[in-house]
Design an enzyme around this catalytic site. Structure first.
Site, PDB file in Angstrom:
ATOM      1  N   ASP A 133      -2.136  20.628 -13.924  1.00 49.61           N
ATOM      2  CA  ASP A 133      -2.713  19.434 -14.544  1.00 49.61           C
ATOM      3  C   ASP A 133      -2.230  19.441 -15.990  1.00 49.61           C
ATOM      4  O   ASP A 133      -2.700  20.222 -16.814  1.00 49.61           O
ATOM      5  CB  ASP A 133      -4.241  19.478 -14.465  1.00 49.61           C
ATOM      6  CG  ASP A 133      -4.897  18.230 -15.058  1.00 49.61           C
ATOM      7  OD1 ASP A 133      -4.243  17.529 -15.860  1.00 49.61           O
ATOM      8  OD2 ASP A 133      -6.077  17.962 -14.736  1.00 49.61           O
ATOM      9  N   ARG A 186       0.822  -1.217   0.000  1.00 51.69           N
ATOM     10  CA  ARG A 186       0.000   0.000   0.000  1.00 51.69           C
ATOM     11  C   ARG A 186       0.854   1.264   0.000  1.00 51.69           C
ATOM     12  O   ARG A 186       0.578   2.185  -0.778  1.00 51.69           O
ATOM     13  CB  ARG A 186      -1.023  -0.008   1.155  1.00 51.69           C
ATOM     14  CG  ARG A 186      -1.872   1.245   1.228  1.00 51.69           C
ATOM     15  CD  ARG A 186      -3.208   1.030   1.929  1.00 51.69           C
ATOM     16  NE  ARG A 186      -3.095   0.255   3.154  1.00 51.69           N
ATOM     17  CZ  ARG A 186      -2.579   0.712   4.301  1.00 51.69           C
ATOM     18  NH1 ARG A 186      -2.151   1.946   4.387  1.00 51.69           N
ATOM     19  NH2 ARG A 186      -2.504  -0.078   5.349  1.00 51.69           N
ATOM     20  N   TYR A 205     -10.803  20.462 -15.667  1.00 54.14           N
ATOM     21  CA  TYR A 205     -11.453  19.162 -15.646  1.00 54.14           C
ATOM     22  C   TYR A 205     -12.633  19.228 -14.661  1.00 54.14           C
ATOM     23  O   TYR A 205     -12.449  19.496 -13.477  1.00 54.14           O
ATOM     24  CB  TYR A 205     -10.466  18.068 -15.242  1.00 54.14           C
ATOM     25  CG  TYR A 205     -11.141  16.743 -15.120  1.00 54.14           C
ATOM     26  CD1 TYR A 205     -11.632  16.093 -16.243  1.00 54.14           C
ATOM     27  CD2 TYR A 205     -11.335  16.143 -13.888  1.00 54.14           C
ATOM     28  CE1 TYR A 205     -12.294  14.894 -16.151  1.00 54.14           C
ATOM     29  CE2 TYR A 205     -11.998  14.933 -13.779  1.00 54.14           C
ATOM     30  CZ  TYR A 205     -12.474  14.326 -14.903  1.00 54.14           C
ATOM     31  OH  TYR A 205     -13.143  13.135 -14.800  1.00 54.14           O
ATOM     32  N   LYS A 242      -5.138   8.816 -19.725  1.00 51.12           N
ATOM     33  CA  LYS A 242      -5.256   9.467 -21.022  1.00 51.12           C
ATOM     34  C   LYS A 242      -3.990   9.214 -21.843  1.00 51.12           C
ATOM     35  O   LYS A 242      -3.710   8.078 -22.163  1.00 51.12           O
ATOM     36  CB  LYS A 242      -5.553  10.951 -20.816  1.00 51.12           C
ATOM     37  CG  LYS A 242      -6.634  11.226 -19.754  1.00 51.12           C
ATOM     38  CD  LYS A 242      -8.002  10.751 -20.143  1.00 51.12           C
ATOM     39  CE  LYS A 242      -9.036  10.834 -19.032  1.00 51.12           C
ATOM     40  NZ  LYS A 242      -9.148  12.106 -18.329  1.00 51.12           N
TER      41      LYS A 242
HETATM   42  C1  LIG Z   1      -9.598  12.543 -17.108  1.00 48.45           C
HETATM   43  C2  LIG Z   1      -8.999  13.739 -16.499  1.00 48.45           C
HETATM   44  C3  LIG Z   1      -8.819  13.848 -15.122  1.00 48.45           C
HETATM   45  C4  LIG Z   1      -9.318  12.771 -14.166  1.00 48.45           C
HETATM   46  O1  LIG Z   1      -8.584  11.602 -14.345  1.00 48.45           O
HETATM   47  P1  LIG Z   1      -9.182  10.112 -14.056  1.00 48.45           P
HETATM   48  O2  LIG Z   1      -8.043   9.251 -14.468  1.00 48.45           O
HETATM   49  O3  LIG Z   1     -10.403   9.961 -14.910  1.00 48.45           O
HETATM   50  O4  LIG Z   1      -9.491  10.051 -12.620  1.00 48.45           O
HETATM   51  C5  LIG Z   1      -8.195  14.980 -14.621  1.00 48.45           C
HETATM   52  N1  LIG Z   1      -7.763  15.967 -15.440  1.00 48.45           N
HETATM   53  C6  LIG Z   1      -7.919  15.901 -16.782  1.00 48.45           C
HETATM   54  C7  LIG Z   1      -7.426  17.019 -17.630  1.00 48.45           C
HETATM   55  C8  LIG Z   1      -8.542  14.790 -17.353  1.00 48.45           C
HETATM   56  O5  LIG Z   1      -8.712  14.740 -18.674  1.00 48.45           O
END
Ligand SMILES: *Cc1c(COP(=O)(O)O)cnc(C)c1O
Length: 381
Positions: free
Chosen positions: A176, A51, A103, A201
């Protein structure tokens, strides 16, 4: 591997990691949840239990940290787990500044859940540095959070400028960078303290792993709290997902460059289409933030764009309903192209216009993608 090698080299060879025991060119997946201790020393390799830390996950973290040029990388069970941990590890009470366009899932968490956890958010128009500057409260703001290009309008924030403002107020800058990826932008080299990825992604790139990542610029008390928070919540990425993610990252530079070139070609073509009201893509000449994007994005403007269609919400939904090659699905950054009517997902508080379709450009032929979109736009009228 020597960190001075190019990003492609780092990625293709997963940072040079392989199995020393057997010479296997690809590391084995370590599935163990616990690790034997020495008679006198607690844990010889710093591994105790899966963990807090786990060998295959650690390998993925080493690759991600090297790609971003950070001191430490941490992998999580999703992008949301990574992002929320960056906030949960802040000193309290915490004031944070975040963008209006971001997001939607994280914005919703900041608005609905974070206040009860001692985290107060001011949302700003992050295209404007003066708006960020007005929103920060020196000594009280712990984190300035930005996303660039930002979902789903692909607005651009000046990372270096935002870092100066954050640092001037005694706060960290978190970025991000899911859409830009380290192939196009390396936020830590521009002054950011934290880089976050939805590794679901582009980093993984094949729509078959849910994962998130944080890369930190400094080895400090905050980094320790991030690690402790992940362990406390139990949101570490599992070894099978980590192994798939490592494989995905090997082809990241190739995919992202190709997807960026295809997205630009599509954006340019879609500008000429009468059924299209507006094309949102930071790589287009004259696009808002284009000069900043050119400075902080190297080799492309990402594989994400949006279009606003004439005829409003209904025409947008009919267009998405008529595609054959594009797939109607949420998410982004995979090898297959996706189309989505974003306002249906984001709900009423969203800044997303009702006539907007979000396009995630994959690796298919640009001609096929354009033809399919044109027939859908026309049949949807
Ligand atoms: C998809 C996404 C998230 C969230 O990620 P998950 O893997 O779905 O939890 C955060 N920021 C951006 C820009 C995203 O495209």
């Amino acid at each position: 591997m020597n960190r001075k090698v190019a990003l492609e080299t780092l990625a293709a060879q997963a940072g040079g990691q392989m199995d020393r025991e057997t010479g296997a060119i690809v590391s084995p997946i370590h599935v163990a949840t616990t690790f034997v201790r020495d008679p006198d020393q607690p844990s010889p390799r710093g591994l105790r239990y899966a963990r807090p830390d786990s060998p295959t996950t650690r390998e993925g973290e080493t690759v991600l940290a090297a790609l971003e040029g950070g001191t430490a990388g941490l992998l999580f069970s999703s992008g949301m787990a990574a992002a929320t941990t960056a906030f949960l590890a802040l000193e309290r009470p915490a004031h944070v500044v975040a963008p209006e366009v971001m997001y939607w899932g994280l914005r919703k968490w900041l608005e609905d859940d974070a206040p009860a956890l001692g985290i107060e958010t001011t949302l700003v128009d992050a295209r404007r540095l003066d708006a960020i500057k007005t929103a920060v409260r020196p000594g009280k703001t712990r984190l300035v959070w930005i996303e660039t290009p930002a979902n789903p309008l692909w607005t651009i924030t000046d990372i270096a400028g935002a870092a100066d403002i954050a640092h001037g107020a005694g706060a960290r800058l978190g970025v991000d960078s899911t859409v830009a990826t380290p192939v196009l932008t390396r936020p830590l080299s521009l002054g950011a303290d934290i880089v976050m990825h939805s590794a679901t992604k582009y980093l993984n790139g094949h729509s078959d792993v849910l994962a998130g990542g944080l890369v930190l610029a400094h080895d400090d008390a905050y980094a320790e709290r991030v690690s402790a928070t992940r362990s406390g919540l139990g949101s570490i990425l599992g070894p099978f997902e980590a192994a798939l993610l490592i494989r995905g990252m090997r082809t990241l530079p190739l995919r992202v460059r190709h997807q960026s070139a295809s997205a630009l070609a599509l954006a340019e073509q879609l500008m000429k289409v009468p059924e299209v009201l507006e094309v949102l893509y930071p790589g287009l000449p004259g696009a808002p933030g284009r000069d900043i994007a050119e400075r902080q994005m190297v080799g492309g403007f990402s594989g994400m764009l949006s279009i606003r269609v004439k005829g409003g919400r209904d025409h947008a939904i009919r267009t998405a309903g008529a595609v054959q090659i594009w797939k109607r699905a949420t998410s982004l950054g995979g090898v297959e192209s996706l189309i989505e009517h974003r306002a249906s997902i984001e709900g009423q508080k969203s800044p997303c216009p009702a006539d907007l379709l979000r396009l995630s450009v994959g690796l298919e032929s640009v001609d096929d993608l354009l033809d399919d979109l044109l027939q859908a736009l026309r049949s949807g009228i």
